[in-house]
Each structure stands twice: as C-alpha cells, then as structure tokens.
Design an enzyme around this catalytic site. Structure first.
Site, mmCIF file in Angstrom:
data_model
loop_
_atom_site.group_PDB
_atom_site.id
_atom_site.type_symbol
_atom_site.label_atom_id
_atom_site.label_comp_id
_atom_site.label_asym_id
_atom_site.label_seq_id
_atom_site.Cartn_x
_atom_site.Cartn_y
_atom_site.Cartn_z
ATOM 1 N N TYR A 146 0.829 -1.206 0.000
ATOM 2 C CA TYR A 146 0.000 0.000 0.000
ATOM 3 C C TYR A 146 0.873 1.270 0.000
ATOM 4 C CZ TYR A 146 -3.888 -3.124 1.242
ATOM 5 O OH TYR A 146 -4.842 -4.112 1.258
ATOM 6 N N ASP A 208 -1.214 -11.227 8.858
ATOM 7 C CA ASP A 208 -0.438 -12.302 8.220
ATOM 8 C C ASP A 208 1.046 -12.232 8.553
ATOM 9 O OD1 ASP A 208 -2.366 -13.723 6.103
ATOM 10 O OD2 ASP A 208 -2.885 -11.624 6.270
ATOM 11 N N HIS A 450 4.649 -6.397 -4.417
ATOM 12 C CA HIS A 450 3.224 -6.692 -4.493
ATOM 13 C C HIS A 450 2.405 -5.454 -4.207
ATOM 14 C CE1 HIS A 450 2.784 -6.882 -0.034
ATOM 15 N NE2 HIS A 450 4.015 -7.315 -0.081
ATOM 16 N N TYR A 531 -11.218 -1.166 0.725
ATOM 17 C CA TYR A 531 -11.169 -0.797 2.145
ATOM 18 C C TYR A 531 -9.878 -0.072 2.464
ATOM 19 C CZ TYR A 531 -7.750 -4.020 4.365
ATOM 20 O OH TYR A 531 -6.603 -4.650 4.798
ATOM 21 N N ARG A 532 -8.928 -0.079 1.513
ATOM 22 C CA ARG A 532 -7.584 0.433 1.760
ATOM 23 C C ARG A 532 -6.882 0.376 0.416
ATOM 24 N NH1 ARG A 532 -4.164 -3.304 5.910
ATOM 25 N NH2 ARG A 532 -2.402 -1.978 6.377
HETATM 26 C C1 EUG Z 1 -3.227 -9.274 3.135
HETATM 27 C C2 EUG Z 1 -4.370 -9.107 3.889
HETATM 28 C C3 EUG Z 1 -4.985 -7.873 3.927
HETATM 29 C C4 EUG Z 1 -4.443 -6.812 3.209
HETATM 30 C C5 EUG Z 1 -3.292 -6.987 2.469
HETATM 31 C C6 EUG Z 1 -2.691 -8.218 2.446
HETATM 32 C C7 EUG Z 1 -2.588 -10.563 3.075
HETATM 33 C C8 EUG Z 1 -2.930 -11.445 2.140
HETATM 34 C C9 EUG Z 1 -6.926 -8.591 5.047
HETATM 35 O O1 EUG Z 1 -6.111 -7.599 4.625
HETATM 36 O O2 EUG Z 1 -5.067 -5.613 3.242
HETATM 37 C C10 EUG Z 1 -2.420 -12.770 2.093
#
Ligand code: EUG
Length: 609
Positions: A146, A208, A450, A531-532
C-alpha cells in the site's frame, strides 16, 4: 549474494523493528530466498538528487533542516540525498516505496526525522507550519503493498515515530487491554506478554505478518485472524497531535477526563462526538498513543482446513460460510484462498513451474499441487475453533456437516501435514502468535513486489463470483497471475488480490497498474469499494466514494482545512488534499510518470485550533 554472506536479520534486542529470536531461522531463510531473487543491486544512487518538496527553495529547505537538527538533535534528522536501499520486509526502507508502481524516486522523502517524545512531535509540527514543509508520519512503515513507508508527496519529511517512540506503556491483565506507542510491533507485544508470564491469560490479534505496528495497522484499519480481527473496532482511546501551528495534543474517549486512565482503554467513546474515526485513514493528526483491547486466552484452539475441488464451488461455499460466520460458529476472520496462492506461498519462483508468457495456465497449477502434501484443489478454507475440546467439537461438527454438502470437499487432517506446511503458519496466526511465513509468495517474481486490490463485499455467493470474474478477466487481459484470498469478516468479506510483480520490469509495473485501475473501476460499477489502497491509487479510490456529488470528500476537505490550515500533514493521503494543493493537478488517475502536481499555493490560512 549467497545466503551465507547475508548479514543476520536484526532481532528485537537489536532494534524495535527486529525479529523475535524464535523466528530468526525463518527470517534467515526468508531473507536468502528474497536476496536470491534480486537481479540488480539492492541500493541505487539517487539520480535526481535530494527530493526537495515543492514550494520551497533548496537553500531555504536546507536552512530549515538545520533548524530542526538544532531542535531535535542532529542525529535525529537525516537527509535522503545519496542512495536508497530496498532491503526486504524485516529490513525495509523508511525513505521510499520499496514496491513502487511508479519510478522509485517518485514516492520518496527528502529527510527522515526521529522524534523521541510527544514534545518532539509538536516541535516538528510547528517547524513544518513555519516553513510550509509537508510531513509524513509513519509508525513502522511496513504498510507494504500500500506504499510502505513512503509519502504521497515527493520530498515530504518523514516523521519516523517508531524508532524512538516504541514503549508498551501498559499491559493490563485485569481489563484485558494495553496502551502502546507507534513503534510497538505485533512481534514485540507478543514477546512482552510471554516475558511477563501473561500468555496463559492474554491473546493478541495478529495479521499475516507480525512486523507491523499495532497502532499503525489499526489506524489503517488492518485485519487479523482471531475473533478480534477488526483492529480498528478493537482499539480504545487515542492520543493525537493536531497539525495546526499550535500542535494541540488531544486525548479521545475517556482519555479526555483527567484521572480516567483506568477507563481510557475500557470504554472507547467518552462523551460528545466520537472523534477517533477521523484519525484513521486520514491526514488529520499524528497519533502518538493508542489503547487496544486484548482477547482472553480461550483455553485452547484447533486449526482446521477444508479443500474444495471445483472453481464453481465458490458461490455455494460463501452461502454456507455467511450464516455460520455471523452466528460465530465460524469464529475467526478466516481465509478462503485460491490454489495458486498456496502454490506461491511455498516460496519457489513461478519460473520453477512455468516459463511461458502470460498468466500461468491452470493445468500447470493443478499438476504441481498434486505433488504437494495437501494435493490438488481450487479453494481452501483455513479456520480456527476456540475453547476447550468439547466446545470446539460442537462447532466443528456443525461446520463439517455444512462443508461436506459440497461434492469433492476434503477435510485435511493437520496431523498428516509436515511441520513446514503453510497450514501451520495459519494455525499460529489464528492462535494469536505472529509469524513470518506469508512473505514467501513475493518470491513468485524476481525482485518480487506486491500491490493489493482490496474490495469489500457482502458474504454472498453472487458477490464473490462477480469479483472473482472481474479479477480473472482483468488479470488475463494483462497477463498476470491471479492469487485471491477472501478474508471473511463478520458481515462482509475483504477480497485481497495481491498482484506480485517484478519491480525492475517497467512493462510489468504498467500492466499491474492497468489491471488494478480497471478492477477498481469495474468493482465500483458493481457497488464494491476498496477498504484500503496504495498511495498511487488513493485519488481513484477516494473518487469512487462519491455519493451525492462527492459530498463525503467535500466534508473531508472542510475538516482538513480546519485542522490543518497550512496543509502540512500527509498531503494527498487517502485522496485528501489540503487547500494549498487542491486543483493543481496532484491527483493521480493512471498512466502518469510523475506523482507531482503543478506547485502549491504560497500561503497559508490562520488556524484557530
Ligand atoms: C493481506 C491481507 C490484507 C491486506 C493486504 C494483504 C494478506 C494477504 C486482510 O487484509 O489488506 C495474504
């Protein structure tokens, strides 16, 4: 660089951003995979030199920096004028976006400051108002995918709060709460709870990856995987420094009542308007303390895993999941993942499986999965049941009776899985133990970066299918691999589609951007919003929340002008541009090579706050 010659990852005893000792072997391994995948040097000299923000001359900027050095201590203000280094998750930069969608010298800071106290933050805010220099606060800066630690405005001065403001101010085992500063990571909070012998009593909720800031993640409305997975909903109480010239310090909720420290973390609202919301995903204040509620240790937990064979099972699965989730039979923020992501998280590059152009063919994915301990499937559900065995059994039996209605379902017995299987990482995370495994899928591409497409939808089959179809179409058009995960909240799901791209491949970066922008527009037409989002996409996403001719942004702008009349705090964050920048072409809508607009207004208003 070979694995043996890489320096050791800093641990929590070396740095606030370090890895717990227990995860050091995992970090060493993860780091070697990432460095083996880098095809170009990790550092590069700044081709465009010191990135000075618009509206100030170089000599004036340098004189202002000297002034700030005198105020904070010269070692706490560092110019970003020589070279930048990408590093990796655990040793990430605070100077720029290490996963850039545009050129890596676009979203970049001119200098980094390390405030050591709320007073230092106030000093910096007053300084920024005086010189009209944009500031960009970060806590850890691990918002990877992000924009990471990068400012939206080129040459903003980054306020790295985490380095020196990283105390756990309180852990309260009676109320199940804590109070933290910006630099406290999930790793650090978890280790401290264990060190104090409170692990049997208290659980934290972790995302995560555990290296993020507890405070920063909640402010960005991040998600974890225990029943307390909605981090913003779980917080209680903020301390905020406002960005106007007076740099007023505010405590929200019960924190506004002197002597109410005991209820600051126990009741989030206090009296009067509930102001916390305007400090999340915004640029209205610098949050210096945050309270967080903690989950009682449930007295046991049990991870479980189901696989489903057919792609077309997605809709019926969602229809099964929704009522169970809302009734809390499915208790945690679970993940329903696509099989390609589970292949990628094994850590090997895509080229180990397929060397052709375009998206990896489905047949290849399924052939490869057959060789893994879990075997072949299309969707996998990772869940967790909490409580003592008899309570878990009650819930697990209901879940099993529902999931077995889907033909070709398989319940995987965790006891059959080797200890390196990804399942065990999900199991830890849903148990509240922060981990580092998730990172492995960045190795899918060389120089793996990513960026996420993160729309919200109801937990319905029809919505899941629509999103899946549009993502599939756009990924195919752009020749990108699609690896979605549906993260199921209580009444909604966050679909997370991380596009993994080679950061050194300009063409691939452009395809990733095109794919994301098209998906955002497609989704908005169907009523789904992010959401973001990444820095580069914030204007577009903010533009999709435009009911009643953009009424919400009109209100956001009014708040911005009232709270930050000089427009010094994180201009452009979440699409909110201060008056000085407005209508000067700063918004990014796609295809631009520069992130900058055409200057800023010379002045500044007078604030009453
Ligand atoms: C992940 C989860 C998120 C996010 C960005 C990455 C991980 C993915 C639930 O939010 O905003 C495997």
């Amino acid at each position: 660089m070979s694995r043996d010659s890489l320096p050791q990852t800093p641990t929590l005893s070396d740095a606030h951003s370090g890895i717990p000792d227990r995860l050091l072997p995992k970090a060493t391994h993860a780091k070697s995979l990432i460095y083996n995948g880098k095809t170009t040097p990790d550092s590069h000299k700044l081709e465009r030199g010191l990135p000075i923000p618009q509206g100030i001359s170089r000599p004036k900027f340098l004189a202002a920096i000297d002034e700030l050095k005198a105020a904070l201590g010269p070692e706490h203000v560092v110019l970003n004028e020589k070279e930048i280094t990408n590093g990796w998750y655990m040793e990430h930069p605070n100077t720029h976006d290490m996963m850039p969608l545009l050129d890596s010298e676009e979203f970049i800071a001119s200098a980094i400051t390390y405030p050591g106290s709320v007073t230092d933050v106030q000093t910096t805010i007053r300084w920024a108002n005086h010189h009209l220099i944009p500031l960009h606060p970060i806590s850890l800066g691990r918002n990877l995918g992000y924009g990471g630690s990068a400012p939206r405005v080129r040459g903003a001065v980054t306020l790295d709060l985490g380095k020196r403001m990283n105390r756990i101010l309180a852990i309260n085992p009676d109320d199940y709460t804590c109070l933290v500063e910006p630099g406290v990571t999930y790793y650090a909070l978890y280790e401290e709870i264990q060190r104090r012998g409170l692990g049997d009593k208290l659980c934290i909720d972790v995302p995560d990856l555990g290296g993020g800031s507890v405070l920063g993640n909640a402010l960005d409305r991040g998600v974890g995987y225990t029943p307390y997975g909605d981090h913003w909903a779980a917080h209680s109480g903020l301390e905020v420094v406002l960005p106007s010239p007076s740099a007023l310090v505010v405590r929200t909720g019960m924190g506004a009542l002197p002597g109410a420290e005991n209820t600051w973390q126990a009741f989030p609202y206090g009296f009067g308007p509930y102001s916390d919301g305007i400090f999340s995903q915004s640029n209205y204040g610098v949050v210096t303390k945050m309270g967080m509620t903690l989950m009682p240790n449930p007295g046991g937990c049990e991870g479980f895993m189901y696989t489903f064979q057919r792609e077309g099972d997605l809709a019926v699965l969602m229809e099964i999941i929704r009522p169970l989730r809302i009734a809390n039979v499915l208790e945690n923020v679970a993940q329903l993942r696509h099989c390609l992501q589970t292949l990628a998280v094994r850590g090997r590059p895509r080229s180990a499986y397929f060397t052709g152009e375009g998206a990896m063919p489905e047949g290849v994915v399924h052939e490869e999965l057959k060789k893994t301990p879990v075997g072949d499937f299309t969707w996998v559900y990772y869940g967790m049941a909490y409580g003592p065995p008899q309570i878990r059994k009650y819930k697990l039996d209901i879940v099993d009776a529902e999931f077995r209605k889907i033909e070709g379902y398989r319940k995987i017995d965790p006891a059959t899985l080797p200890k390196e299987e990804y399942f065990w990482s999900r199991d830890k995370i849903a148990a509240g133990i922060p981990d580092l495994e998730e990172l492995a899928w960045v190795n899918w591409m060389p120089n793996g970066a990513h960026i996420a497409f993160s729309p919200i939808a109801p937990i319905r089959g029809v919505d899941a299918e629509r999103l899946w179809d549009l993502a599939k179409r756009r990924h195919a058009e752009n020749g990108l691999d699609l690896m979605p995960a549906f993260c199921v909240g209580l009444r909604e799901m966050h679909l997370i589609v991380e596009i993994v791209f080679d950061a050194k491949d300009g063409g691939m970066r452009k395809r990733a951007e095109k794919c994301l922008r098209d998906m955002i527009d497609d989704a908005a037409k169907l009523g789904y919003g992010e959401y973001r989002t990444h820095l580069a996409l914030m204007d577009q996403v903010a533009g999709t929340y435009n009911w009643n001719d953009g009424a919400l942004m009109e209100m956001n702008n009014k708040l911005k002008d009232a709270l930050d009349p000089n427009g010094i705090l994180a201009p452009g964050r979440c699409g909110i541009w201060p008056a000085r920048y407005r209508n000067r072409g700063w918004e990014l809508k796609g295809g631009e090579t520069s992130s900058e607009g055409d200057g800023v207004a010379p002045n500044a208003a007078v604030s009453k706050i």
